[in-house]
Design a protein around this motif. Structure first.
Motif, PDB file in Angstrom:
ATOM      1  N   ALA A  73       0.983  -1.186   0.140  1.00 54.47           N
ATOM      2  CA  ALA A  73      -0.248   0.085  -0.204  1.00 54.47           C
ATOM      3  C   ALA A  73       0.957   1.006  -0.248  1.00 54.47           C
ATOM      4  O   ALA A  73       0.556   2.093  -0.611  1.00 54.47           O
ATOM      5  N   ASP A  74       1.545   1.805   0.796  1.00 52.90           N
ATOM      6  CA  ASP A  74       2.888   2.255   0.842  1.00 52.90           C
ATOM      7  C   ASP A  74       3.684   2.602  -0.647  1.00 52.90           C
ATOM      8  O   ASP A  74       3.347   3.650  -0.888  1.00 52.90           O
ATOM      9  N   LEU A  76       2.611   1.618  -3.113  1.00 53.16           N
ATOM     10  CA  LEU A  76       1.241   2.016  -4.147  1.00 53.16           C
ATOM     11  C   LEU A  76       0.968   3.368  -4.317  1.00 53.16           C
ATOM     12  O   LEU A  76       1.316   4.592  -5.258  1.00 53.16           O
ATOM     13  N   ASN A  77       0.837   3.967  -3.060  1.00 52.47           N
ATOM     14  CA  ASN A  77       0.386   5.531  -2.796  1.00 52.47           C
ATOM     15  C   ASN A  77       1.749   6.767  -2.961  1.00 52.47           C
ATOM     16  O   ASN A  77       1.007   7.826  -3.612  1.00 52.47           O
ATOM     17  N   THR A  78       2.502   6.245  -3.174  1.00 53.15           N
ATOM     18  CA  THR A  78       4.143   6.636  -1.875  1.00 53.15           C
ATOM     19  C   THR A  78       4.929   7.227  -4.056  1.00 53.15           C
ATOM     20  O   THR A  78       5.603   7.701  -4.994  1.00 53.15           O
ATOM     21  N   ALA A  81       2.567   6.907  -7.449  1.00 55.56           N
ATOM     22  CA  ALA A  81       1.890   8.211  -7.178  1.00 55.56           C
ATOM     23  C   ALA A  81       1.362   8.830  -8.646  1.00 55.56           C
ATOM     24  O   ALA A  81       1.362   8.902  -9.132  1.00 55.56           O
ATOM     25  N   THR A  86      -5.604   3.869  -6.031  1.00 45.66           N
ATOM     26  CA  THR A  86      -4.863   4.239  -4.390  1.00 45.66           C
ATOM     27  C   THR A  86      -5.166   3.172  -3.268  1.00 45.66           C
ATOM     28  O   THR A  86      -6.239   2.517  -3.703  1.00 45.66           O
ATOM     29  N   VAL A  87      -4.411   3.042  -2.438  1.00 53.29           N
ATOM     30  CA  VAL A  87      -5.417   2.188  -1.382  1.00 53.29           C
ATOM     31  C   VAL A  87      -4.765   2.647  -0.328  1.00 53.29           C
ATOM     32  O   VAL A  87      -4.131   3.532  -0.034  1.00 53.29           O
ATOM     33  N   THR A  88      -6.491   2.436   0.374  1.00 51.30           N
ATOM     34  CA  THR A  88      -6.608   3.103   2.349  1.00 51.30           C
ATOM     35  C   THR A  88      -6.849   1.608   3.128  1.00 51.30           C
ATOM     36  O   THR A  88      -7.262   0.816   2.834  1.00 51.30           O
ATOM     37  N   TRP A  99      -9.684   2.977  -8.258  1.00 56.52           N
ATOM     38  CA  TRP A  99      -8.822   3.708  -9.133  1.00 56.52           C
ATOM     39  C   TRP A  99     -10.395   4.066 -10.262  1.00 56.52           C
ATOM     40  O   TRP A  99     -11.502   4.455  -9.354  1.00 56.52           O
TER      41      TRP A  99
END
Length: 135
Positions: A73-74, A76-78, A81, A86-88, A99
């Motif tokens: 997740a980290d 993917l999001n950073t 970006a 995105t993932v939460t 998406w």
């Protein structure tokens, strides 16, 4: 065909001719041991994981621990970006992948929750590749 691994991927026309998918049985690891995976075509990872089922292909889920899911997740999001995906965390133990039309034709979401072993089956949103198969 159990345990067969192709050294290369057969031509797509062969799959189409016989009505086959691009999924083949993976080589079972001893006692469900982890292998190393990466997102195909990237430098992300490696992520310790195991195929989520005995029949595995690049778009099938891999099974990861919560710690590895957080790392994915980290990344993917950073590191990725702006790609439209995105993932939460959902406030509990679930991961929500979201998406937009930048990433796929239609907007959408997918929630991934841990299985009975506490592992997260992540896949289907991008192709995985075994770390050892990188070229």
């Amino acid at each position: 065909m159990d345990g067969v691994r192709f050294e290369h991927e057969p031509d797509a026309a062969i799959f189409a001719e016989y009505g086959l998918s691009r999924v083949w049985p993976c080589t079972p690891q001893p006692d469900g041991a982890n292998e190393l995976f990466t997102v195909d075509g990237s430098d992300y990872g490696p992520y310790p994981a195991r195929p989520a089922s005995p029949v595995w292909g690049p778009h099938e889920p891999i099974s990861v621990t919560g710690e590895v899911a957080a790392r994915i997740a980290d990344h993917l999001n950073t590191l990725n970006a702006g790609c439209g995906l995105t993932v939460t965390w959902d406030g509990g133990s679930g991961l929500i992948f979201t998406w937009d039309k930048t990433y796929r034709d239609d907007e959408g979401t997918e929630t991934v929750t841990p299985d009975a072993e506490g592992r997260y089956p992540i896949g289907g949103l991008w192709p995985w590749m075994r770390w050892s198969d990188r070229g």
